[in-house]
Scaffold this active site. Structure first.
Site, PDB file in Angstrom:
ATOM      1  N   LYS A 168       0.853  -1.194   0.000  1.00 49.07           N
ATOM      2  CA  LYS A 168       0.000   0.000   0.000  1.00 49.07           C
ATOM      3  C   LYS A 168       0.889   1.244   0.000  1.00 49.07           C
ATOM      4  O   LYS A 168       1.541   1.553   0.982  1.00 49.07           O
ATOM      5  CB  LYS A 168      -0.900   0.020   1.242  1.00 49.07           C
ATOM      6  CG  LYS A 168      -2.002   1.048   1.122  1.00 49.07           C
ATOM      7  CD  LYS A 168      -2.495   1.587   2.446  1.00 49.07           C
ATOM      8  CE  LYS A 168      -1.608   2.636   3.033  1.00 49.07           C
ATOM      9  NZ  LYS A 168      -1.471   3.861   2.215  1.00 49.07           N
ATOM     10  N   GLY A 219       7.335   5.410   7.713  1.00 49.79           N
ATOM     11  CA  GLY A 219       6.538   6.631   7.771  1.00 49.79           C
ATOM     12  C   GLY A 219       6.871   7.418   9.021  1.00 49.79           C
ATOM     13  O   GLY A 219       7.944   7.245   9.613  1.00 49.79           O
ATOM     14  N   SER A 220       5.936   8.243   9.436  1.00 45.88           N
ATOM     15  CA  SER A 220       6.210   9.120  10.573  1.00 45.88           C
ATOM     16  C   SER A 220       6.114   8.356  11.896  1.00 45.88           C
ATOM     17  O   SER A 220       5.454   7.309  11.981  1.00 45.88           O
ATOM     18  CB  SER A 220       5.217  10.279  10.571  1.00 45.88           C
ATOM     19  OG  SER A 220       3.909   9.759  10.719  1.00 45.88           O
ATOM     20  N   GLY A 224       3.532   5.424  13.065  1.00 47.48           N
ATOM     21  CA  GLY A 224       4.192   4.187  13.504  1.00 47.48           C
ATOM     22  C   GLY A 224       3.650   3.707  14.852  1.00 47.48           C
ATOM     23  O   GLY A 224       3.475   2.499  15.066  1.00 47.48           O
ATOM     24  N   CYS A 275      14.478  10.585   5.417  1.00 53.45           N
ATOM     25  CA  CYS A 275      14.424  10.280   6.859  1.00 53.45           C
ATOM     26  C   CYS A 275      15.767  10.575   7.513  1.00 53.45           C
ATOM     27  O   CYS A 275      15.818  11.069   8.633  1.00 53.45           O
ATOM     28  CB  CYS A 275      14.011   8.835   7.073  1.00 53.45           C
ATOM     29  SG  CYS A 275      15.051   7.654   6.204  1.00 53.45           S
ATOM     30  N   GLU A 371      11.330  17.317  13.566  1.00 50.28           N
ATOM     31  CA  GLU A 371      11.780  16.872  12.243  1.00 50.28           C
ATOM     32  C   GLU A 371      11.143  17.783  11.192  1.00 50.28           C
ATOM     33  O   GLU A 371       9.945  17.720  10.951  1.00 50.28           O
ATOM     34  CB  GLU A 371      11.340  15.425  11.992  1.00 50.28           C
ATOM     35  CG  GLU A 371      11.801  14.931  10.636  1.00 50.28           C
ATOM     36  CD  GLU A 371      11.295  13.544  10.252  1.00 50.28           C
ATOM     37  OE1 GLU A 371      10.128  13.220  10.481  1.00 50.28           O
ATOM     38  OE2 GLU A 371      12.108  12.786   9.692  1.00 50.28           O
TER      39      GLU A 371
END
Ligand code: NAD
Length: 471
Positions: A168, A219-220, A224, A275, A371
Site C-alpha cells: 500500500k 513513515g512518521s 508508527g 528520513c 523533524e
C-alpha cells in the site's frame, strides 16, 4: 475509471472509486488513482494467502530468478518510471532515475542472499539447529518521499525469504507502485504481489488483519505508534522505520568549505525529504562564520524548479500538508534566528521552498527540536565536544547522523557516542542493501536490509535433537 489499476491476484483491476493525484510542481491533478475499499483489500490478502504455499515451496534459486527479472524490468523502463516519479513526487529527473536504478540494485542484492540453518550446538550426540521459515502474507506500507526504493527494500527481502505481499503506497505518490504492479503482473505468479491504494483509510484494516503475518511500515513516528498498537491485536510481526532529527557534527580539523558542501548535500537532496537527511548542523564556534559563508553560497546557487526542467537541483515539497508544515517552521525560525541564505517563499504555483540556512537559534527552537523534513537547515555553534555530543543526543529520535573530521579515530570515537541506528563518518546516505539499517529510540523498531533485515521476514524455529543412544 483510471489509467492505472490495482494489482490483485495477478489481474489489473479498477478500484471501488478513484481519487486525484496532484503534481506538486504545478498543484494540478494529472492522474486518477484507483482506490480500494475493504472488500478489495480482503481479496488482495486472500490472493496473497493462497499464493503463499507454492511460492514458499520454491527453491531460493527459483525465487531469485523472479526477483532478478523484476530488477531487469525496472531497468528496462527506467525513463518511464523516473518521469512518473518526478510527476507525482517532485524530485528532479536525475534523482528520480537514481531512485529507480537503486531500486533494481536493491532487488538484485536480495536475490543474491540465502538463509541457511544455523547450528547452535553439535556435541555429545546433541544437535541444536535454528531453522528459519517465511511468515506468510506481509504488508508493505510506504511514505511519499522515496515511493519506489522503500518498497523494494521490503519486497526484495519479503520475496526471497518465501513470503507474499500486499503493498500500500502513500496516497500522494501511488502511481509508481501501480506501474510496478503492472510490471510484476507479467513476471510473478499470480497473488505473490498485490497493490492496493487508499486515501489513508486502509492502514488500520491492514494492521489488524488476521491473515497478514507482518507489517513493514515506513513513515512518521506518529503513524508508527498507531501501527504498533493496532498490530498488537493479532501479535503481528512489525518493523517500523520512522522519523529522525539527524545531527551533523563538524570537528575542528575539517576545512569549512569541504564540510559545508557535504552538509549542504546531506540536508537538501530530495528537498530535505529524507528520513536520514541532515536536519541540524553543529559547527565549532571558531569556524562558524566561514562555514555559514560557504554553505550560503551553495544554497544561493540552487536551482529551485519543476523537476522536469533541465538543471533543477531542488524540486517542490511533495504535498500541501508538508509544505504548510515546513513553511510554518521556516517562518517561526526567521522570527527567532538569522537568515543566512534563502528564506523567501516564491510567489508561484507549486509547493516550492528554497534551500534555507538559519543561524543563531536556541536548542529549543522548533526547527531544531522537530523533524522539519524539508530544505531548511539550522546551523548551531558549539565550543565543547562533550556539550555537542549531549546536544546531539538530546532527542526522542535516533535514526542517523554524521561526524566530519580529518582525524578518523577521533571522529569514530565521537560517532560511537551518538545514540542513533546509523552514524556515518565523512560520508552521508551510504545506505547499502547488504548493511542493516534501523532506528533506535522513537525512530524505529526492528530494521531492514542486510542479513538482519532479511531475518525480519522469517520466523526462527529451534530443532533440538539427541540420538536415541543419548536420550
Ligand atoms: P505517514 O506516517 O503520514 O504515512 C506513511 C504511510 O502510512 C502512508 O502510506 C499512509 O497512508 C499510511 N497510514 C496512514 N495512517 C495509517 C494508519 N493508521 N495505520 C497504518 N498506516 C497508515 O508518513 P509520511 O508523511 O508519508 O512520510 C514521512 C515520514 O516518514 C517522515 O517522518 C520520515 O522521516 C519517515 N521516513 C522514515 C524512513 C526510515 O527508513 N526510517 C524512511 C523514509 C521516511
Amino acid at each position: 475509471m483510471s489509467d492505472f489499476k490495482l494489482l490483485i491476484d495477478g489481474e489489473l483491476v479498477d478500484g471501488a472509486s478513484t481519487f486525484d493525484v496532484v503534481n506538486p510542481a504545478t498543484e494540478q491533478a494529472f492522474a486518477k488513482c484507483p482506490k480500494a475499499d475493504e472488500a478489495l483489500l480482503n481479496r488482495a490478502v486472500a490472493a496473497a494467502k493462497a499464493a503463499f504455499p507454492a511460492w514458499a515451496a520454491l527453491s531460493f534459486d527459483e525465487r531469485a530468478g523472479y526477483v532478478n527479472r523484476l530488477a531487469d524490468a525496472l531497468e528496462a523502463r527506467i525513463d518511464e518510471f523516473a518521469r512518473l516519479l518526478t510527476s507525482e513526487q517532485g524530485k528532479p529527473l536525475n534523482q528520480a532515475a537514481y531512485e529507480i536504478g537503486g531500486s533494481a540494485y536493491v532487488l538484485r542484492a536480495f536475490a543474491a542472499m540465502r538463509i541457511k540453518d544455523k547450528v547452535l550446538r553439535d556435541e555429545n550426540g546433541n544437535k541444536v539447529i535454528e531453522h528459519r521459515t517465511p511468515l506468510g502474507v506481509c504488508a508493505s506500507i510506504t511514505p511519499w518521499n522515496f515511493p519506489v526504493v522503500l518498497l523494494m527494500n521490503k519486497l526484495g527481502a519479503c520475496l526471497i525469504a518465501g513470503n507474499t505481499m500486499v503493498a500500500k503506497p502513500a496516497p500522494t505518490t501511488p502511481l509508481t507502485t501501480l506501474l510496478f504492479g503492472e510490471v510484476a503482473k507479467d513476471i510473478l505468479p499470480k497473488g505473490v504481489f498485490n497493490v492496493v491504494c487508499d486515501e489513508n483509510e486502509l492502514g488500520p484494516l491492514i494492521t489488524a488483519h488476521p491473515d497478514i503475518a507482518k507489517v513493514a511500515f515506513t513513515g512518521s513516528t506518529g503513524t508508527g505508534k498507531k501501527v504498533m498498537a493496532s498490530s498488537a491485536s493479532t501479535v503481528k510481526r512489525v518493523t517500523l522505520e520512522l522519523g529522525g532529527n539527524d545531527a551533523a557534527i563538524v570537528l575542528d580539523d575539517v576545512s569549512p568549505a569541504v564540510a559545508a558542501e557535504k552538509i549542504y548535500n546531506g540536508a537538501m537532496t530530495n528537498a530535505g525529504q529524507i528520513c536520514v537527511a541532515i536536519k541540524r548542523a553543529y559547527v565549532p564556534e571558531g569556524m562558524y562564520d566561514e562555514f555559514c559563508t560557504e554553505i550560503a553560497k551553495l544554497a544561493n546557487n540552487a536551482v529551485v524548479d519543476d523537476g522536469t526542467q533541465q538543471g533543477t537541483t531542488v524540486g517542490p515539497i511533495q504535498n500541501k500538508m508538508q509544505y504548510d508544515k515546513v513553511k510554518g517552521l521556516l517562518e517561526d525560525a526567521k522570527s527567532r534566528g538569522t537568515v543566512i541564505a534563502g528564506g523567501d517563499i516564491p510567489d508561484r504555483a507549486g509547493y516550492f521552498i528554497p534551500p534555507t540556512i538559519i543561524g543563531d537559534l536556541d536548542d529549543d527552537a522548533p526547527l531544531v527540536k522537530e523533524e522539519q523534513f524539508g530544505p531548511v537547515l539550522p546551523v548551531l555553534k558549539y565550543s565543547d565536544i562533550e556539550d555537542v555530543i549531549a546536544r546531539a543526543n538530546d532527542s526522542e529520535f535516533g535514526l542517523g547522523g554524521t561526524v566530519w573530521g580529518k582525524d578518523l579515530d577521533r571522529a569514530m570515537d565521537v560517532a560511537r557516542r551518538i545514540d542513533t541506528g546509523t552514524l556515518w563518518v565523512n560520508q552521508h546516505l551510504a545506505i547499502d542493501p547488504n548493511i542493516p539499517f534501523r532506528g533506535v529510540k522513537q525512530s524505529g523498531l526492528g530494521g531492514e536490509l542486510g542479513e538482519a533485515g532479511l531475518n525480519e521476514y522469517t520466523q526462527a524455529h529451534i530443532i533440538n535433537a539427541v540420538s536415541l543412544e543419548n536420550a
